[in-house]
Design a protein around this motif. Structure first.
Motif, PDB file in Angstrom:
ATOM      1  N   CYS A   8       0.863  -1.185   0.000  1.00  0.00           N
ATOM      2  CA  CYS A   8       0.000   0.000   0.000  1.00  0.00           C
ATOM      3  C   CYS A   8       0.899   1.235   0.000  1.00  0.00           C
ATOM      4  O   CYS A   8       1.849   1.313   0.776  1.00  0.00           O
ATOM      5  CB  CYS A   8      -0.906  -0.015   1.229  1.00  0.00           C
ATOM      6  SG  CYS A   8      -1.887   1.482   1.440  1.00  0.00           S
ATOM      7  N   LYS A   9       0.608   2.201  -0.855  1.00  0.00           N
ATOM      8  CA  LYS A   9       1.434   3.409  -0.929  1.00  0.00           C
ATOM      9  C   LYS A   9       1.264   4.295   0.302  1.00  0.00           C
ATOM     10  O   LYS A   9       2.135   5.088   0.611  1.00  0.00           O
ATOM     11  CB  LYS A   9       1.102   4.193  -2.189  1.00  0.00           C
ATOM     12  CG  LYS A   9       1.550   3.495  -3.440  1.00  0.00           C
ATOM     13  CD  LYS A   9       1.262   4.299  -4.675  1.00  0.00           C
ATOM     14  CE  LYS A   9       1.722   3.506  -5.896  1.00  0.00           C
ATOM     15  NZ  LYS A   9       1.456   4.202  -7.139  1.00  0.00           N
ATOM     16  N   GLU A  10       0.170   4.156   1.014  1.00  0.00           N
ATOM     17  CA  GLU A  10      -0.077   4.983   2.194  1.00  0.00           C
ATOM     18  C   GLU A  10       0.603   4.423   3.449  1.00  0.00           C
ATOM     19  O   GLU A  10       1.273   5.140   4.168  1.00  0.00           O
ATOM     20  CB  GLU A  10      -1.580   5.109   2.455  1.00  0.00           C
ATOM     21  CG  GLU A  10      -2.326   5.818   1.358  1.00  0.00           C
ATOM     22  CD  GLU A  10      -1.974   7.284   1.257  1.00  0.00           C
ATOM     23  OE1 GLU A  10      -1.694   7.914   2.293  1.00  0.00           O
ATOM     24  OE2 GLU A  10      -1.964   7.794   0.128  1.00  0.00           O
ATOM     25  N   GLY A  27      -5.108  -4.385 -10.252  1.00  0.00           N
ATOM     26  CA  GLY A  27      -5.848  -4.959  -9.140  1.00  0.00           C
ATOM     27  C   GLY A  27      -6.297  -3.858  -8.194  1.00  0.00           C
ATOM     28  O   GLY A  27      -5.837  -2.720  -8.282  1.00  0.00           O
ATOM     29  N   ARG A  28      -7.232  -4.197  -7.302  1.00  0.00           N
ATOM     30  CA  ARG A  28      -7.721  -3.245  -6.312  1.00  0.00           C
ATOM     31  C   ARG A  28      -7.326  -3.764  -4.935  1.00  0.00           C
ATOM     32  O   ARG A  28      -7.592  -4.907  -4.594  1.00  0.00           O
ATOM     33  CB  ARG A  28      -9.232  -3.116  -6.412  1.00  0.00           C
ATOM     34  CG  ARG A  28      -9.797  -2.043  -5.491  1.00  0.00           C
ATOM     35  CD  ARG A  28     -11.294  -1.901  -5.646  1.00  0.00           C
ATOM     36  NE  ARG A  28     -11.730  -1.651  -6.990  1.00  0.00           N
ATOM     37  CZ  ARG A  28     -11.803  -0.442  -7.575  1.00  0.00           C
ATOM     38  NH1 ARG A  28     -11.423   0.625  -6.905  1.00  0.00           N
ATOM     39  NH2 ARG A  28     -12.236  -0.313  -8.802  1.00  0.00           N
ATOM     40  N   LEU A  29      -6.655  -2.904  -4.149  1.00  0.00           N
ATOM     41  CA  LEU A  29      -6.266  -3.292  -2.792  1.00  0.00           C
ATOM     42  C   LEU A  29      -7.509  -3.586  -1.961  1.00  0.00           C
ATOM     43  O   LEU A  29      -8.517  -2.886  -2.076  1.00  0.00           O
ATOM     44  CB  LEU A  29      -5.467  -2.185  -2.107  1.00  0.00           C
ATOM     45  CG  LEU A  29      -4.050  -1.944  -2.592  1.00  0.00           C
ATOM     46  CD1 LEU A  29      -3.418  -0.807  -1.811  1.00  0.00           C
ATOM     47  CD2 LEU A  29      -3.205  -3.187  -2.476  1.00  0.00           C
ATOM     48  N   CYS A  30      -7.421  -4.585  -1.119  1.00  0.00           N
ATOM     49  CA  CYS A  30      -8.519  -4.890  -0.204  1.00  0.00           C
ATOM     50  C   CYS A  30      -8.576  -3.811   0.879  1.00  0.00           C
ATOM     51  O   CYS A  30      -7.567  -3.194   1.209  1.00  0.00           O
ATOM     52  CB  CYS A  30      -8.316  -6.259   0.435  1.00  0.00           C
ATOM     53  SG  CYS A  30      -8.470  -7.594  -0.748  1.00  0.00           S
ATOM     54  N   ARG A  31      -9.763  -3.616   1.425  1.00  0.00           N
ATOM     55  CA  ARG A  31      -9.932  -2.621   2.484  1.00  0.00           C
ATOM     56  C   ARG A  31      -9.124  -3.055   3.705  1.00  0.00           C
ATOM     57  O   ARG A  31      -9.115  -4.218   4.068  1.00  0.00           O
ATOM     58  CB  ARG A  31     -11.408  -2.501   2.840  1.00  0.00           C
ATOM     59  CG  ARG A  31     -11.692  -1.329   3.757  1.00  0.00           C
ATOM     60  CD  ARG A  31     -13.173  -1.156   3.970  1.00  0.00           C
ATOM     61  NE  ARG A  31     -13.922  -0.914   2.761  1.00  0.00           N
ATOM     62  CZ  ARG A  31     -14.080   0.280   2.180  1.00  0.00           C
ATOM     63  NH1 ARG A  31     -13.505   1.329   2.703  1.00  0.00           N
ATOM     64  NH2 ARG A  31     -14.795   0.408   1.099  1.00  0.00           N
ATOM     65  N   ALA A  53      -7.445   1.210  -3.536  1.00  0.00           N
ATOM     66  CA  ALA A  53      -6.695   1.872  -4.603  1.00  0.00           C
ATOM     67  C   ALA A  53      -6.424   0.883  -5.735  1.00  0.00           C
ATOM     68  O   ALA A  53      -6.274  -0.325  -5.505  1.00  0.00           O
ATOM     69  CB  ALA A  53      -5.369   2.405  -4.064  1.00  0.00           C
ATOM     70  N   ILE A  54      -6.375   1.378  -6.956  1.00  0.00           N
ATOM     71  CA  ILE A  54      -6.019   0.562  -8.113  1.00  0.00           C
ATOM     72  C   ILE A  54      -4.489   0.502  -8.184  1.00  0.00           C
ATOM     73  O   ILE A  54      -3.819   1.535  -8.150  1.00  0.00           O
ATOM     74  CB  ILE A  54      -6.584   1.162  -9.406  1.00  0.00           C
ATOM     75  CG1 ILE A  54      -8.107   1.295  -9.334  1.00  0.00           C
ATOM     76  CG2 ILE A  54      -6.161   0.341 -10.619  1.00  0.00           C
ATOM     77  CD1 ILE A  54      -8.852  -0.006  -9.343  1.00  0.00           C
ATOM     78  N   VAL A  55      -3.946  -0.713  -8.266  1.00  0.00           N
ATOM     79  CA  VAL A  55      -2.495  -0.910  -8.287  1.00  0.00           C
ATOM     80  C   VAL A  55      -2.110  -1.853  -9.414  1.00  0.00           C
ATOM     81  O   VAL A  55      -2.949  -2.572  -9.954  1.00  0.00           O
ATOM     82  CB  VAL A  55      -1.995  -1.488  -6.937  1.00  0.00           C
ATOM     83  CG1 VAL A  55      -2.214  -0.506  -5.811  1.00  0.00           C
ATOM     84  CG2 VAL A  55      -2.670  -2.813  -6.629  1.00  0.00           C
ATOM     85  N   ASP A  56      -0.837  -1.851  -9.767  1.00  0.00           N
ATOM     86  CA  ASP A  56      -0.318  -2.820 -10.731  1.00  0.00           C
ATOM     87  C   ASP A  56      -0.098  -4.130 -10.004  1.00  0.00           C
ATOM     88  O   ASP A  56       0.504  -4.153  -8.928  1.00  0.00           O
ATOM     89  CB  ASP A  56       1.011  -2.347 -11.324  1.00  0.00           C
ATOM     90  CG  ASP A  56       0.842  -1.144 -12.229  1.00  0.00           C
ATOM     91  OD1 ASP A  56      -0.190  -1.064 -12.920  1.00  0.00           O
ATOM     92  OD2 ASP A  56       1.735  -0.288 -12.243  1.00  0.00           O
ATOM     93  N   LEU A  57      -0.585  -5.217 -10.582  1.00  0.00           N
ATOM     94  CA  LEU A  57      -0.358  -6.539  -9.984  1.00  0.00           C
ATOM     95  C   LEU A  57       1.080  -6.957 -10.255  1.00  0.00           C
ATOM     96  O   LEU A  57       1.657  -6.596 -11.285  1.00  0.00           O
ATOM     97  CB  LEU A  57      -1.339  -7.556 -10.549  1.00  0.00           C
ATOM     98  CG  LEU A  57      -2.790  -7.322 -10.166  1.00  0.00           C
ATOM     99  CD1 LEU A  57      -3.688  -8.349 -10.847  1.00  0.00           C
ATOM    100  CD2 LEU A  57      -2.985  -7.371  -8.668  1.00  0.00           C
TER     101      LEU A  57
END
Length: 89
Positions: A8-10, A27-31, A53-57
């Motif tokens: 996660c970037k955060e 992909g979308r990170l899980c909550r 967030a949308i991320v590169d897999l």
């Protein structure tokens, strides 16, 4: 199904990322909660700003290739594709 983990970037933690429809490499990170949630928010449920967030897999999907079985080959002897799979049909 085991989902790949992406940082996660955060909060910089490895979080599972599920596939996004229409994009094999995204992909979308899980909550998930921020690491200091309890100290900052007590018992309130607060998601990390990086949640969903949308991320590169890490490994984009690969197309399975059809392979011809040799004459008299058993399924155990069939060649294995790049993902460690064998086409079943």
């Amino acid at each position: 199904m085991k989902l790949p983990r992406v940082h996660c970037k955060e909060c910089q933690r490895p979080i599972a990322a599920g596939p996004v429809a229409g994009s094999l490499s995204k992909g979308r990170l899980c909550r998930h909660d921020p690491p200091d949630r309890r100290a900052r928010y007590g018992d309130s449920l607060v998601s990390c700003p990086g949640s969903l967030a949308i991320v590169d897999l890490p490994r984009p999907a690969e197309q399975l290739e059809f392979m011809e079985a040799g004459e008299g080959q058993e399924p155990d002897e069939m060649p294995v594709g790049p993902l460690g799979t064998v086409a079943l049909f």
